[in-house]
Design an enzyme around this catalytic site. Structure first.
Site, PDB file in Angstrom:
ATOM      1  N   ASN A  46       0.710  -1.253  -0.226  1.00  0.00           N
ATOM      2  CA  ASN A  46      -0.173   0.034   0.528  1.00  0.00           C
ATOM      3  C   ASN A  46       1.055   1.179  -0.192  1.00  0.00           C
ATOM      4  O   ASN A  46       0.851   2.478   0.309  1.00  0.00           O
ATOM      5  CB  ASN A  46      -1.060  -0.007   1.351  1.00  0.00           C
ATOM      6  CG  ASN A  46      -1.748  -1.054   0.737  1.00  0.00           C
ATOM      7  OD1 ASN A  46      -2.364  -2.040  -0.080  1.00  0.00           O
ATOM      8  ND2 ASN A  46      -2.278  -1.686   2.325  1.00  0.00           N
ATOM      9  N   HIS A 134     -15.547  -1.475   3.612  1.00  0.00           N
ATOM     10  CA  HIS A 134     -14.034  -2.055   4.500  1.00  0.00           C
ATOM     11  C   HIS A 134     -14.501  -2.010   5.453  1.00  0.00           C
ATOM     12  O   HIS A 134     -15.679  -1.329   5.998  1.00  0.00           O
ATOM     13  CB  HIS A 134     -13.012  -0.938   4.719  1.00  0.00           C
ATOM     14  CG  HIS A 134     -11.762  -1.186   4.839  1.00  0.00           C
ATOM     15  ND1 HIS A 134     -10.915  -1.286   6.550  1.00  0.00           N
ATOM     16  CD2 HIS A 134     -10.893  -1.990   4.415  1.00  0.00           C
ATOM     17  CE1 HIS A 134     -10.239  -1.571   7.018  1.00  0.00           C
ATOM     18  NE2 HIS A 134      -9.773  -2.514   5.846  1.00  0.00           N
ATOM     19  N   GLU A 178     -16.701   4.482   0.370  1.00  0.00           N
ATOM     20  CA  GLU A 178     -14.990   4.456   0.114  1.00  0.00           C
ATOM     21  C   GLU A 178     -15.237   5.521  -1.201  1.00  0.00           C
ATOM     22  O   GLU A 178     -16.430   5.484  -1.750  1.00  0.00           O
ATOM     23  CB  GLU A 178     -14.446   3.246   0.147  1.00  0.00           C
ATOM     24  CG  GLU A 178     -13.949   2.434   1.167  1.00  0.00           C
ATOM     25  CD  GLU A 178     -13.521   1.132   1.317  1.00  0.00           C
ATOM     26  OE1 GLU A 178     -13.011   0.626   0.123  1.00  0.00           O
ATOM     27  OE2 GLU A 178     -14.595   0.422   2.386  1.00  0.00           O
ATOM     28  N   SER A 182     -11.353  -1.429  -1.651  1.00  0.00           N
ATOM     29  CA  SER A 182     -10.516  -1.817  -1.775  1.00  0.00           C
ATOM     30  C   SER A 182      -9.697  -2.747  -2.717  1.00  0.00           C
ATOM     31  O   SER A 182      -8.937  -3.396  -2.951  1.00  0.00           O
ATOM     32  CB  SER A 182     -10.113  -2.490  -0.091  1.00  0.00           C
ATOM     33  OG  SER A 182     -10.299  -1.331   0.612  1.00  0.00           O
ATOM     34  N   ASP A 208     -14.622   7.636   3.089  1.00  0.00           N
ATOM     35  CA  ASP A 208     -13.235   6.418   3.374  1.00  0.00           C
ATOM     36  C   ASP A 208     -12.275   6.507   2.421  1.00  0.00           C
ATOM     37  O   ASP A 208     -12.515   5.545   1.324  1.00  0.00           O
ATOM     38  CB  ASP A 208     -12.982   5.326   4.141  1.00  0.00           C
ATOM     39  CG  ASP A 208     -11.897   4.934   4.612  1.00  0.00           C
ATOM     40  OD1 ASP A 208     -11.232   5.219   4.207  1.00  0.00           O
ATOM     41  OD2 ASP A 208     -12.174   3.935   5.469  1.00  0.00           O
ATOM     42  N   HIS A 211      -7.386   4.715   0.282  1.00  0.00           N
ATOM     43  CA  HIS A 211      -6.631   4.436  -0.801  1.00  0.00           C
ATOM     44  C   HIS A 211      -6.060   5.997  -1.685  1.00  0.00           C
ATOM     45  O   HIS A 211      -5.646   5.704  -3.075  1.00  0.00           O
ATOM     46  CB  HIS A 211      -7.383   3.400  -1.898  1.00  0.00           C
ATOM     47  CG  HIS A 211      -7.561   2.074  -1.261  1.00  0.00           C
ATOM     48  ND1 HIS A 211      -6.302   1.512  -0.525  1.00  0.00           N
ATOM     49  CD2 HIS A 211      -8.371   1.636  -0.153  1.00  0.00           C
ATOM     50  CE1 HIS A 211      -6.854   0.305   0.348  1.00  0.00           C
ATOM     51  NE2 HIS A 211      -8.173   0.086   0.167  1.00  0.00           N
ATOM     52  N   LYS A 242      -1.218   4.130   4.238  1.00  0.00           N
ATOM     53  CA  LYS A 242      -0.810   3.419   3.344  1.00  0.00           C
ATOM     54  C   LYS A 242       0.038   4.760   2.065  1.00  0.00           C
ATOM     55  O   LYS A 242       1.104   4.985   2.586  1.00  0.00           O
ATOM     56  CB  LYS A 242      -2.219   3.833   2.572  1.00  0.00           C
ATOM     57  CG  LYS A 242      -3.072   2.572   2.777  1.00  0.00           C
ATOM     58  CD  LYS A 242      -4.315   1.712   2.461  1.00  0.00           C
ATOM     59  CE  LYS A 242      -4.583   0.783   3.856  1.00  0.00           C
ATOM     60  NZ  LYS A 242      -5.463   0.642   4.108  1.00  0.00           N
TER      61      LYS A 242
HETATM   62  C1  LIG Z   1      -6.463   0.425   4.742  1.00  0.00           C
HETATM   63  C2  LIG Z   1      -8.044   1.015   5.333  1.00  0.00           C
HETATM   64  C3  LIG Z   1      -8.829   1.607   6.513  1.00  0.00           C
HETATM   65  C4  LIG Z   1      -7.832   0.852   7.315  1.00  0.00           C
HETATM   66  O1  LIG Z   1      -6.710   2.110   7.738  1.00  0.00           O
HETATM   67  P1  LIG Z   1      -5.583   1.717   8.894  1.00  0.00           P
HETATM   68  O2  LIG Z   1      -5.279   2.981   9.313  1.00  0.00           O
HETATM   69  O3  LIG Z   1      -4.880   0.593   8.417  1.00  0.00           O
HETATM   70  O4  LIG Z   1      -6.214   1.324   9.862  1.00  0.00           O
HETATM   71  C5  LIG Z   1      -9.792   1.586   6.412  1.00  0.00           C
HETATM   72  N1  LIG Z   1     -10.561   1.384   5.536  1.00  0.00           N
HETATM   73  C6  LIG Z   1     -10.180   1.346   4.169  1.00  0.00           C
HETATM   74  C7  LIG Z   1     -10.965   2.094   3.320  1.00  0.00           C
HETATM   75  C8  LIG Z   1      -8.551   1.006   4.082  1.00  0.00           C
HETATM   76  O5  LIG Z   1      -8.566   0.253   2.878  1.00  0.00           O
END
Ligand SMILES: *Cc1c(COP(=O)(O)O)cnc(C)c1O
Length: 384
Positions: A46, A134, A178, A182, A208, A211, A242
């Site tokens: 990531n 997620h 999102e 993901s 969210d 990514h 990430k």
């Molecule tokens: C990776 C991810 C998270 C979690 O984030 P971390 O900082 O790794 O806990 C939350 N939402 C999505 C969509 C993710 O891909």
């Protein structure tokens, strides 16, 4: 059967369906990983901007550190004595970059997503969540007092019907999505969601950008920046784990929402704040993200090459991003394909149920700005 035997049996069932997970052991070496003595190009990272693999940038940061600024622990929740100045410096920087009233930083994206919805929802709340959000968001929904309906992935017509049907029955409706998904690497239409939200006065929008933060937008702020709708999103969340090559997460929001979360969000209140040195590193990276347009363009370029090449080989996928799935179906096939690519020096990993729906096991390529055109060409030559 006693509890131990039940567990044993479950593990055996996972093993026999090729779904047993193990923690892989590896050595990291820039853009490569070494597993069982074999060096492979990491296609499962990531580290989208290639910053975690960048030794120079770490050296530059280390040169700024002194024993007084290298603080490896905050020793406390931010609400007690853990609120070091660097936290608020990072939050001011984020608010300024995004053009929002406020920002608030959390220990991880997982903390953010499991904490925000429970804090802002009550029994008069309806959460409308995309079917593919997620796991951390799903856990947040489970912990919240609101009712939840999942709408079909990116189906805005269904979402519109749900809003129409329910908006009078709840004090608030929160749409949750999102921006880049993901597992499929496709996107939500944030502009359309922002418009939908405005149809009724009691609808809020939660996005969210895990990514997308760092990888999209002129300044690397994400898809909302690209779509010009940052201010239409009530809860705009992202992780530093990430593309930002750090740990932690943020929300950018109004001052009022920030204050509300500080008072109500259990995953902020009841945990030791991240180490100040970690926040300093995040701030160091965040300040550089706007200038990384070249890296973003390169990532978009190699991602397009891979998507088009896979398509030409008959693998259709909804991806429009640096997350590029190659869906093969059965878990055992996905494992064999991954092993084959690994033998050729490409560290690609299979993704299986329950992470993805039954029958859609896949190789999930997760590209970074460290990957070159030649790498993609060679990779593709090993895929049939
Ligand atoms: C990776 C991810 C998270 C979690 O984030 P971390 O900082 O790794 O806990 C939350 N939402 C999505 C969509 C993710 O891909």
């Amino acid at each position: 059967m006693n509890a131990t035997e039940v567990m044993q049996q479950e593990l055996q069932a996972l093993e026999s369906h090729s779904n047993l997970r193990r923690l892989p052991q590896m050595i990291h070496d820039g853009r490569n990983v070494i597993v069982d003595g074999q060096r492979m190009l990491n296609l499962s990272s990531n580290d989208y901007m290639g910053l975690a693999a960048d030794r120079e940038i770490r050296e530059e940061f280390l040169q700024m550190l002194t024993p007084d600024s290298f603080l490896p622990t905050s020793s406390s929740s931010r609400l007690l004595t853990g609120n070091f100045g660097i936290y608020e410096e990072l939050e001011s920087e984020l608010a300024a970059l995004f053009g929002t009233e406020a920002a608030l930083v959390f220990n991880s994206g997982y903390h953010a997503n499991t904490g925000i919805l429970p804090a802002v929802s009550d029994t008069q709340t309806l959460i409308l969540a995309d079917k593919l959000v997620h796991a951390s968001i799903i856990d947040g929904i489970r912990l919240s007092a609101g009712r939840c309906i999942r709408y079909r992935h990116n189906d805005l017509a269904q979402l519109e019907r749900l809003l129409k049907e329910h908006h009078e029955n709840y004090r608030q409706i929160i749409i949750v999505t999102e921006s880049i998904f993901s597992m499929d690497g496709d996107r939500a239409d944030l502009k359309a969601l922002a418009r939908l939200k405005q149809t009724y006065g009691n609808v809020r929008l939660y996005v969210d950008e895990a990514h997308a933060f760092g990888t999209c937008g002129k300044q690397g702020l994400g898809c909302a920046e690209e779509a010009g709708c940052i201010c239409d999103i009530d809860f705009l969340v992202g992780t530093f784990g990430k593309a930002a090559a750090s740990a932690g997460a943020y929300i950018v929001c109004t001052r009022m929402i920030r204050e509300y979360l500080v008072n109500r969000m259990r995953t902020l209140i009841f945990t030791t704040a991240l180490p100040p040195v970690n926040i300093a590193w995040t701030l160091f990276i965040v300040r550089r993200l706007p200038e990384m347009q070249k890296r973003r363009e390169h990532l978009a370029h190699v991602s397009r090459l891979l998507r088009e090449a896979l398509q030409a080989k008959g693998y259709s996928s909804p991806s429009v991003s640096h997350i590029v799935p190659m869906v093969v179906g059965p878990s055992a096939d996905a494992i064999l394909r991954a092993e084959m690519l690994q033998r050729h020096g490409f560290y690609a990993l299979p993704v299986r149920p329950p992470t993805v729906p039954e029958g859609t096991s896949r190789i999930r390529f997760s590209l970074t700005a460290e990957i070159k055109e030649e790498d993609i060409k060679e990779l593709i030559s090993h895929i049939d």
